[in-house]
Scaffold this active site. Structure first.
Site, PDB file in Angstrom:
ATOM      1  CB  SER A 214      -0.879   0.046   1.256  1.00  0.00           C
ATOM      2  OG  SER A 214      -1.481  -1.194   1.514  1.00  0.00           O
TER       3      SER A 214
ATOM      4  CE1 TYR B 142      -1.775  -5.193   4.099  1.00  0.00           C
ATOM      5  CE2 TYR B 142      -0.780  -4.804   1.961  1.00  0.00           C
ATOM      6  CZ  TYR B 142      -1.269  -4.313   3.165  1.00  0.00           C
ATOM      7  OH  TYR B 142      -1.251  -2.965   3.413  1.00  0.00           O
TER       8      TYR B 142
ATOM      9  CE  LYS C 232       1.533  -5.166   5.016  1.00  0.00           C
ATOM     10  NZ  LYS C 232       1.086  -4.251   5.994  1.00  0.00           N
TER      11      LYS C 232
ATOM     12  CB  THR D 129      -2.982  -4.412   7.821  1.00  0.00           C
ATOM     13  OG1 THR D 129      -1.648  -4.773   7.455  1.00  0.00           O
ATOM     14  CG2 THR D 129      -3.076  -2.891   7.907  1.00  0.00           C
TER      15      THR D 129
ATOM     16  N   GLY E 274       0.529  -5.303  11.186  1.00  0.00           N
ATOM     17  CA  GLY E 274       0.422  -4.358  10.069  1.00  0.00           C
ATOM     18  C   GLY E 274       0.110  -2.922  10.427  1.00  0.00           C
TER      19      GLY E 274
ATOM     20  CG  ASP F 164       3.460   1.192  11.313  1.00  0.00           C
ATOM     21  OD1 ASP F 164       3.057   0.107  10.842  1.00  0.00           O
ATOM     22  OD2 ASP F 164       4.108   2.008  10.645  1.00  0.00           O
ATOM     23  CD  GLU F 165      -1.791   2.812  13.441  1.00  0.00           C
ATOM     24  OE1 GLU F 165      -0.654   2.521  13.020  1.00  0.00           O
ATOM     25  OE2 GLU F 165      -2.712   3.192  12.700  1.00  0.00           O
TER      26      GLU F 165
END
Ligand code: MN9
Length: 298
Positions: free
Chosen positions: A47, A136, A164, A166, A188, A190-191
């Site tokens: 992405s 993903y 992955k 996310t 996936g 980051d936060e």
């Protein structure tokens, strides 16, 4: 031999010139920059790379450039999702012939496919490229959740080596790993890295890793060392930055942050809008306060 894909990976952006062409010398600098920060691998063409805004030829050339520059020093996963099976198979075969360690794909996009069609899509990629696959899962973008219901049977396939994840639903992460203990999960969002680690992720693939890999490496090490307060503090610093990036547009924000760290990345392709000066100022301020790395003048 199949490599252990655990680790921390930046999802590389695609550096661009002012006219929108790909900036290949910057891409090579980006690969060197990431390896110097100590990342375990690189994730190409996802992405963050604006892969759905690139031509198939551009995607192949980006893959060739990154694999050549990385020269086998770090693991490389190539995202091949392209909307349909044929193009994704071509990209998978290309990734294999250029020495990638694994392929990765979102489910086929836009049309509503049945679970059987989605599984067949992934099996075609595996069988026609003979590559290990990282599924993903990004339901917020694709509208398909790969970790829910019967579709997660796909993870039992021996060539489906990783997920992955996310998604901020950490219950589903824990459940999919419980049902398929051989599966490797990479976080996936980051936060949500610390929550992903606590539910079994063995690393991450993320856009903000590009310019703050050291924070994520320190966070992982704090978690594995049982230093929970430190891990929580690091996640908080990451999130101060992510909050502003998401507000101004995360992909352009990542490119701008990399530019401030010395690797010119330009702006994202239309229909993404470039950052305003006010957004750039806001980003620089939040980075100066929380990043702990030197930034260059714009
Ligand atoms: O590759 C990225 N996913 C998307 C992973 O952008 C869809 C994340 O790194 C996010 O950019 C980041 C901000 O939400 O977590």
């Amino acid at each position: 031999m199949m490599k252990d894909l655990a680790g921390i990976y930046p999802a590389l952006p695609t550096p661009m010139l002012a006219n929108g062409d790909i900036h290949y010398s910057s891409l090579r600098n980006l690969v060197d920059f990431e390896m110097a920060q100590g990342v375990d691998g690189l994730y190409i063409g996802g992405s963050t790379a604006e892969s759905f805004l690139l031509t198939e030829d551009e995607r192949k050339k980006v893959t060739e450039t990154v694999l050549h520059q990385a020269a086998g020093k770090v693991k490389v996963i190539v995202h091949v999702g392209a909307g349909g099976t044929d193009a994704a198979v071509r990209l998978s075969q290309h990734a294999r012939s250029n020495g990638a360690d694994a392929i990765s794909s979102v489910p086929p996009i836009y049309f509503k496919y049945t679970n059987e069609e989605i599984i067949a899509y992934y099996l075609d990629l595996i069988e026609l490229s003979d590559m290990p696959l990282v599924v993903y899962n990004i339901p917020a973008f694709t509208g398909v959740n790969m970790t829910q219901g019967p579709i997660r049977e796909l993870f039992k396939h021996p060539r489906v080596v990783a997920l992955k994840h996310t998604n901020t639903n950490m219950y589903e992460l824990e459940r999919v790993l419980a049902h398929t203990p051989s599966l490797l999960a990479l976080n996936g969002y980051d936060e949500a890295f610390l929550s992903g680690l606590s539910m079994g992720a063995k690393g991450m693939i993320g856009s903000t890793v590009n310019f703050m890999a050291r924070k994520f490496i320190a966070l992982r090490d704090a978690f594995h060392g049982g230093r929970n307060d430190e891990a929580f503090r690091l996640q908080g610093e990451v999130n101060e930055i992510v909050e502003t990036m998401v507000e101004v547009g995360v992909f352009n924000a990542v490119k701008y942050a990399m530019t401030l760290r010395g690797v010119d990345c330009g702006a994202c392709r239309a229909p993404f809008k470039p950052l305003t000066d006010a957004s750039k100022t806001k980003l620089r301020q939040v980075l100066e306060k929380n990043l702990g790395e030197s930034l260059r003048a714009d």
